[in-house]
Motif scaffolding. Structure first.
Motif, PDB file in Angstrom:
ATOM      1  N   TRP A 109       0.820  -1.200   0.000  1.00 13.31           N
ATOM      2  CA  TRP A 109       0.000   0.000   0.000  1.00 13.31           C
ATOM      3  C   TRP A 109       0.863   1.262   0.000  1.00 13.31           C
ATOM      4  CZ3 TRP A 109      -3.782   2.825  -1.220  1.00 13.31           C
ATOM      5  CH2 TRP A 109      -4.083   4.006  -0.539  1.00 13.31           C
ATOM      6  N   GLY A 110       1.873   1.283   0.836  1.00 14.29           N
ATOM      7  CA  GLY A 110       2.735   2.461   0.904  1.00 14.29           C
ATOM      8  C   GLY A 110       3.369   2.768  -0.440  1.00 14.29           C
ATOM      9  N   SER A 111       3.798   1.735  -1.160  1.00 16.68           N
ATOM     10  CA  SER A 111       4.433   1.995  -2.454  1.00 16.68           C
ATOM     11  C   SER A 111       3.408   2.468  -3.478  1.00 16.68           C
ATOM     12  CB  SER A 111       5.223   0.776  -2.936  1.00 16.68           C
ATOM     13  OG  SER A 111       4.448  -0.393  -2.923  1.00 16.68           O
ATOM     14  N   ALA A 112       2.207   1.904  -3.444  1.00 16.78           N
ATOM     15  CA  ALA A 112       1.167   2.332  -4.389  1.00 16.78           C
ATOM     16  C   ALA A 112       0.785   3.796  -4.154  1.00 16.78           C
ATOM     17  CB  ALA A 112      -0.069   1.438  -4.264  1.00 16.78           C
ATOM     18  N   LEU A 113       0.635   4.168  -2.889  1.00 18.90           N
ATOM     19  CA  LEU A 113       0.252   5.556  -2.604  1.00 18.90           C
ATOM     20  C   LEU A 113       1.390   6.517  -2.951  1.00 18.90           C
ATOM     21  CD1 LEU A 113      -2.134   7.259  -1.514  1.00 18.90           C
ATOM     22  CD2 LEU A 113      -0.944   7.299   0.681  1.00 18.90           C
ATOM     23  N   SER A 114       2.624   6.086  -2.756  1.00 17.87           N
ATOM     24  CA  SER A 114       3.774   6.923  -3.127  1.00 17.87           C
ATOM     25  C   SER A 114       3.725   7.262  -4.612  1.00 17.87           C
ATOM     26  CB  SER A 114       5.085   6.191  -2.834  1.00 17.87           C
ATOM     27  OG  SER A 114       5.181   5.859  -1.477  1.00 17.87           O
ATOM     28  N   MET A 115       3.490   6.237  -5.419  1.00 13.11           N
ATOM     29  CA  MET A 115       3.418   6.462  -6.864  1.00 13.11           C
ATOM     30  C   MET A 115       2.272   7.410  -7.204  1.00 13.11           C
ATOM     31  SD  MET A 115       2.637   3.789  -9.970  1.00 13.11           S
ATOM     32  CE  MET A 115       0.853   3.840  -9.697  1.00 13.11           C
ATOM     33  N   ALA A 116       1.113   7.155  -6.605  1.00 13.21           N
ATOM     34  CA  ALA A 116      -0.075   7.956  -6.922  1.00 13.21           C
ATOM     35  C   ALA A 116       0.138   9.421  -6.525  1.00 13.21           C
ATOM     36  CB  ALA A 116      -1.292   7.375  -6.210  1.00 13.21           C
ATOM     37  N   CYS A 117       0.725   9.650  -5.359  1.00 13.01           N
ATOM     38  CA  CYS A 117       0.963  11.027  -4.908  1.00 13.01           C
ATOM     39  C   CYS A 117       1.902  11.737  -5.875  1.00 13.01           C
ATOM     40  CB  CYS A 117       1.539  11.029  -3.499  1.00 13.01           C
ATOM     41  SG  CYS A 117       0.292  10.711  -2.241  1.00 13.01           S
ATOM     42  N   LYS A 118       2.953  11.050  -6.291  1.00 12.49           N
ATOM     43  CA  LYS A 118       3.902  11.668  -7.226  1.00 12.49           C
ATOM     44  C   LYS A 118       3.187  12.083  -8.512  1.00 12.49           C
ATOM     45  CE  LYS A 118       7.628  12.477  -7.048  1.00 12.49           C
ATOM     46  NZ  LYS A 118       8.188  13.831  -6.758  1.00 12.49           N
ATOM     47  N   MET A 119       2.274  11.230  -8.968  1.00 15.18           N
ATOM     48  CA  MET A 119       1.565  11.515 -10.220  1.00 15.18           C
ATOM     49  C   MET A 119       0.664  12.744 -10.126  1.00 15.18           C
ATOM     50  SD  MET A 119       0.628   7.731 -11.579  1.00 15.18           S
ATOM     51  CE  MET A 119       1.927   6.762 -12.361  1.00 15.18           C
ATOM     52  N   PHE A 120       0.172  13.020  -8.911  1.00 15.99           N
ATOM     53  CA  PHE A 120      -0.695  14.193  -8.747  1.00 15.99           C
ATOM     54  C   PHE A 120       0.022  15.333  -8.013  1.00 15.99           C
ATOM     55  CE2 PHE A 120      -3.945  10.910  -9.523  1.00 15.99           C
ATOM     56  CZ  PHE A 120      -4.628  11.539 -10.556  1.00 15.99           C
ATOM     57  N   GLY A 121       1.343  15.210  -7.899  1.00 17.66           N
ATOM     58  CA  GLY A 121       2.109  16.303  -7.306  1.00 17.66           C
ATOM     59  C   GLY A 121       1.879  16.513  -5.818  1.00 17.66           C
ATOM     60  N   LEU A 122       1.544  15.453  -5.092  1.00 16.79           N
ATOM     61  CA  LEU A 122       1.355  15.559  -3.644  1.00 16.79           C
ATOM     62  C   LEU A 122       2.571  15.005  -2.915  1.00 16.79           C
ATOM     63  CD1 LEU A 122      -2.281  14.124  -3.340  1.00 16.79           C
ATOM     64  CD2 LEU A 122      -1.617  16.538  -3.266  1.00 16.79           C
ATOM     65  N   GLU A 123       2.792  15.555  -1.736  1.00 15.02           N
ATOM     66  CA  GLU A 123       3.815  14.991  -0.863  1.00 15.02           C
ATOM     67  C   GLU A 123       3.240  13.733  -0.199  1.00 15.02           C
ATOM     68  OE1 GLU A 123       6.168  16.726   2.763  1.00 15.02           O
ATOM     69  OE2 GLU A 123       5.328  18.363   1.550  1.00 15.02           O
ATOM     70  N   CYS A 124       4.084  12.750   0.056  1.00 11.87           N
ATOM     71  CA  CYS A 124       3.582  11.515   0.667  1.00 11.87           C
ATOM     72  C   CYS A 124       4.517  11.077   1.785  1.00 11.87           C
ATOM     73  CB  CYS A 124       3.493  10.422  -0.398  1.00 11.87           C
ATOM     74  SG  CYS A 124       2.831   8.867   0.210  1.00 11.87           S
ATOM     75  N   ARG A 125       3.936  10.775   2.930  1.00  3.48           N
ATOM     76  CA  ARG A 125       4.725  10.317   4.073  1.00  3.48           C
ATOM     77  C   ARG A 125       4.175   8.971   4.528  1.00  3.48           C
ATOM     78  NH1 ARG A 125       5.763  14.729   8.694  1.00  3.48           N
ATOM     79  NH2 ARG A 125       6.876  15.785   6.999  1.00  3.48           N
ATOM     80  N   VAL A 126       5.034   7.982   4.540  1.00  2.97           N
ATOM     81  CA  VAL A 126       4.592   6.623   4.864  1.00  2.97           C
ATOM     82  C   VAL A 126       5.267   6.132   6.138  1.00  2.97           C
ATOM     83  CG1 VAL A 126       4.399   4.244   4.038  1.00  2.97           C
ATOM     84  CG2 VAL A 126       4.380   6.128   2.386  1.00  2.97           C
ATOM     85  N   PHE A 127       4.476   5.799   7.141  1.00  4.97           N
ATOM     86  CA  PHE A 127       5.009   5.205   8.362  1.00  4.97           C
ATOM     87  C   PHE A 127       4.987   3.685   8.190  1.00  4.97           C
ATOM     88  CE2 PHE A 127       3.713   9.411   9.591  1.00  4.97           C
ATOM     89  CZ  PHE A 127       4.704   9.818  10.472  1.00  4.97           C
ATOM     90  N   MET A 128       6.161   3.109   8.114  1.00  5.80           N
ATOM     91  CA  MET A 128       6.263   1.675   7.856  1.00  5.80           C
ATOM     92  C   MET A 128       6.716   0.954   9.125  1.00  5.80           C
ATOM     93  SD  MET A 128       8.245  -0.203   4.713  1.00  5.80           S
ATOM     94  CE  MET A 128       8.098  -1.969   4.423  1.00  5.80           C
ATOM     95  N   VAL A 129       5.961  -0.050   9.512  1.00  5.78           N
ATOM     96  CA  VAL A 129       6.287  -0.843  10.706  1.00  5.78           C
ATOM     97  C   VAL A 129       7.777  -1.219  10.662  1.00  5.78           C
ATOM     98  CG1 VAL A 129       5.749  -2.967  11.949  1.00  5.78           C
ATOM     99  CG2 VAL A 129       3.930  -1.743  10.741  1.00  5.78           C
ATOM    100  N   ARG A 130       8.505  -0.864  11.721  1.00 11.03           N
ATOM    101  CA  ARG A 130       9.966  -0.974  11.648  1.00 11.03           C
ATOM    102  C   ARG A 130      10.456  -2.370  11.271  1.00 11.03           C
ATOM    103  NH1 ARG A 130      14.814   1.213  12.552  1.00 11.03           N
ATOM    104  NH2 ARG A 130      14.079   3.159  13.449  1.00 11.03           N
ATOM    105  N   VAL A 131       9.817  -3.385  11.820  1.00  7.73           N
ATOM    106  CA  VAL A 131      10.314  -4.733  11.553  1.00  7.73           C
ATOM    107  C   VAL A 131      10.214  -5.040  10.052  1.00  7.73           C
ATOM    108  CG1 VAL A 131       8.088  -5.769  12.207  1.00  7.73           C
ATOM    109  CG2 VAL A 131      10.143  -7.171  12.214  1.00  7.73           C
ATOM    110  N   SER A 132       9.151  -4.575   9.400  1.00  9.42           N
ATOM    111  CA  SER A 132       9.024  -4.764   7.946  1.00  9.42           C
ATOM    112  C   SER A 132      10.016  -3.874   7.204  1.00  9.42           C
ATOM    113  CB  SER A 132       7.613  -4.404   7.469  1.00  9.42           C
ATOM    114  OG  SER A 132       6.664  -5.227   8.073  1.00  9.42           O
ATOM    115  N   TYR A 133      10.162  -2.653   7.700  1.00  9.82           N
ATOM    116  CA  TYR A 133      11.105  -1.700   7.102  1.00  9.82           C
ATOM    117  C   TYR A 133      12.497  -2.324   7.018  1.00  9.82           C
ATOM    118  CZ  TYR A 133      13.619   2.777   6.547  1.00  9.82           C
ATOM    119  OH  TYR A 133      14.412   3.805   6.101  1.00  9.82           O
ATOM    120  N   ASP A 134      12.876  -3.022   8.086  1.00 13.30           N
ATOM    121  CA  ASP A 134      14.198  -3.648   8.120  1.00 13.30           C
ATOM    122  C   ASP A 134      14.246  -4.933   7.295  1.00 13.30           C
ATOM    123  OD1 ASP A 134      15.115  -1.614   9.733  1.00 13.30           O
ATOM    124  OD2 ASP A 134      14.780  -2.705  11.605  1.00 13.30           O
ATOM    125  N   GLN A 135      13.145  -5.712   7.359  1.00 12.39           N
ATOM    126  CA  GLN A 135      13.125  -7.011   6.678  1.00 12.39           C
ATOM    127  C   GLN A 135      12.907  -6.883   5.174  1.00 12.39           C
ATOM    128  OE1 GLN A 135       9.950  -9.190   8.467  1.00 12.39           O
ATOM    129  NE2 GLN A 135      11.193 -10.056  10.107  1.00 12.39           N
TER     130      GLN A 135
END
Lengths: 453, 453
Positions: free
Chosen positions: A140-166
């Motif tokens: 989801w975070g990656s999909a929203l990142s792409m979508a925000c870029k396409m519409f010129g919005l800033e996007c901030r994604v809080f990713m559960v640390r254990v997944s962020y590392d893994q």
């Protein structure tokens, strides 16, 4: 030569989303304000979501026009092909025809951008400049990142640390699309700082990441929060997929006996299945099957009850199947299915006996996924492997019963950044993770005392 | 709504590959036996490749039927969509139309299975049970693994150890498809053991991996070797892509002024471009551009000469552009472009002035790739970013000249398992890697004394 794929011409892409709410046989229980116990109104949600999305959340219009700007972005990968899995059919050697929608052809590789693009658009139109969200496994975070870029919005994604590392690749993907991916707990929010003060090495949780994202979004005129599943408007946006499938099946004169999707929060499942649920409501005979993990058996083992959407109890109470908002599912690789609750729409349809649910353990799902990859070629996301496990089961039943069946399922995404999970399976290190009765009972204590639907 | 993609119906898939050899304006210089200096005959190659592929290698038939069994496997992802990159066009703001073939929709994510499936099929028909190959970055190894599984063949892939360690996902992908991926140098071959004895920590090289794979394959009735680029039959199989593109462009009444592909060994480039080269031979005016890395500028800086295909000097001498068989390119992320030589077909066409070549440095290519991902959504393979850099350059020229241009290029694969490279770029750690004159001069000493074409 036998046909394998049905392409839908771009000019044939559905121009409206399907809203199942007006077709529901009984009205859904409204979300409640946890303080007052009264139904939540649009104004309660206004600090969190833009009003145009809130209107969709509560809309009773059956068909909602897809804005031209959203359709334009959809065209980058939609309409997605409808496949017939002839090689897998051969392997299973059962009297079944197996069709699937390949949602893995989107840039981030799953169905998630169907709603990400829509949500980014509506936020943009509403004058929002920045969207905050949380992500577990990162789809989801990656999909929203792409979508925000396409519409010129800033996007901030809080990713559960254990997944962020893994799963560093998902975070890197977000960076490629210009988003800011922050491991949670972070020092950016009060909620995060509180946890870090107690435990600087906290691995984080989805519940906390949601709390951080909401805190980060609210209280600022220019920013809002976005959610990638569960809510009505999210499922609404996903129906583009099921509506395409309907058209594609019609082109080849086929109608399914069984429709299958994996269920975490309910969005990929709803997207494919809701148009077929409508047929079932109107008398058509077919089975519609939710495939969930035994380690997080929300529908098969959780009651239909009012519960919070997040661990920190910041959301309204939703009427849904739940294992209790304190429930922390085992660390299965299908991160997208590790959610204690279920979309209220899906939950209500289960209550109305329009859907059935089955649970599959992690080993079963990878067994199915390996068979799939070795016959159809594509490597599935661990979530998707749950749907494939259900397909295998349906095929076995058809064989036993000697009954011909047409199966349709949602191939919700590829597993090219989840290969570590396959490695664990192939090297015999994968854990099955079933849910002991007492653990469910313990988790369900969290909803004691909450209102009942 | 403006059209973005052109789908070709499965029934319209080309049923023959295009062999450019009979259309060559002058005959190609034959491969030579390094010992005798005489042209190599089919029998010389028989221990290495199955005879049906050797026949294709030397065939002078213009059209070669694609076997039904190969077409059936192609159907899993082919015909691939022809895209118009409208968002990228908008970003570049130049008078260009940009079209591309999306070869990233295949299960391993690149064009490689176009030949992998064909080679596995011909080996199978010839009675072969096991194929050995080498792989650098892993695209080829994973494609062949999938293809072998589909035809019930065993597959053994020698993967350069440094890549094996750096890019574990590619090796895992091969395992999912049931192949045996072995880091090279290995103790499975004499060549490998020799290197390990000298240096147990050797990072390996593509040249050594080729030697290991050939040694592993030959001397056994049931096994053969397979190569993923360079050779005539490999480029032949890839033409399915260019032939599809021709049909798709015809459907919308468009013909390109410029056709672009990145070049490592020449196979993705050849696949898209050879059908358009034929038009050029017959008088059509268009530019056909090879995009290569400045760190391995085989065509732009290497002479057209006879040279070995591998470092260990085990292959016949090929007439090609080469930087010398001892050349070890800088460790750019576009591993698929790190080859000292170039397909003899491509090299011959350069000599005939039918193609032109341009080199791009690593930073430029990722700059282009990031622009692409942020407008078109898709994240490109580092190799593919070279083609995109050439597109950017063409667009800038068109703008300067005020001339409208139609550009077609091969989007040869996605970069979802190459995200570490994007991370390096975004964090400013990417090295540019140009090639100093003296290094080229030094490398070219390796071909002193070899016959001249």
């Amino acid at each position: 030569m036998k046909q394998v794929k049905v392409f839908l011409d771009e000019s044939e892409i559905p121009k409206q989303w399907y809203n199942i709410q007006p077709d529901m046989p009984t009205p859904m229980s409204p979300p409640l304000h946890p303080g007052t116990g009264l139904p939540v109104g649009p104004d309660d949600l206004a600090p969190v979501f833009p009003m145009n999305l809130i209107e969709q959340e509560v809309s009773t219009e059956r068909w909602i026009d897809i804005p031209e700007e959203v359709l334009e972005k959809y065209m980058l990968w939609r309409p997605t092909p409808l496949y017939r899995a002839r090689n897998f059919e051969k392997l299973l050697d059962a009297p079944v025809q197996i069709y699937y929608k390949n949602e893995g052809v989107s840039p981030p590789g799953s169905h998630k951008p169907n709603t990400a693009v829509a949500q980014a658009y509506y936020n943009k139109v509403f004058g929002i400049k920045r969207i905050s969200t949380e992500t577990g496994a990162g789809q989801w975070g990656s999909a929203l990142s792409m979508a925000c870029k396409m519409f010129g919005l800033e996007c901030r994604v809080f990713m559960v640390r254990v997944s962020y590392d893994q799963k560093p690749f998902r975070g890197l993907m977000m960076n490629v699309w210009g988003a800011n991916c922050i491991p949670s707990p972070s020092d950016k929010t009060e909620a995060g700082r509180r946890v870090l003060a107690e435990n600087p090495d906290s691995p984080g949780s989805l519940g906390l990441a949601i709390s951080e994202a909401i805190e980060d979004a609210v209280g600022n005129e220019d920013s809002r929060y976005a959610l990638g599943s569960v809510l009505n408007h999210v499922l609404l946006h996903q129906t583009i997929n099921g509506l395409e499938a309907e058209k594609q099946l019609k082109m080849i004169g086929v109608y399914p006996d069984v429709v299958i999707g994996c269920t975490g929060g309910g969005s990929n499942f709803g997207g494919l299945c809701l148009p077929f649920v409508r047929d079932k409501i109107h008398g058509k005979e077919l089975s519609i099957v939710c495939a969930e993990p035994t380690s997080c058996p929300t529908i098969t083992r959780g009651p239909f009850a009012y519960d919070f959407g997040d661990m920190a109890q910041t959301t309204p109470l939703l009427a849904m199947h739940t294992l209790g908002h304190d429930f922390v599912p085992a660390p299965i690789h299908a991160g997208g299915l590790r959610y204690h609750g279920m979309a209220p729409i899906i939950s209500h349809l289960v209550k109305e006996h329009l859907l059935e649910a089955r649970a599959y353990n992690q080993i079963q799902t990878f067994e199915a996924g390996i068979k799939w990859a070795r016959s159809e070629g594509f490597i599935s996301a661990p979530e998707t492997n749950h749907a494939i496990a259900a397909v295998v089961q349906e095929a076995e039943r058809a064989k036993e019963e000697g009954k011909e069946k047409v199966i349709l399922f949602n191939w919700s995404g590829h597993g090219l950044v989840d290969l570590a999970a396959y490695d664990a399976y192939l090297s015999g290190k994968l854990v099955q993770y079933d849910m002991p009765e007492e653990e469910i009972a313990r988790a369900l204590k969290a909803i004691d005392g909450l209102p009942k639907p």
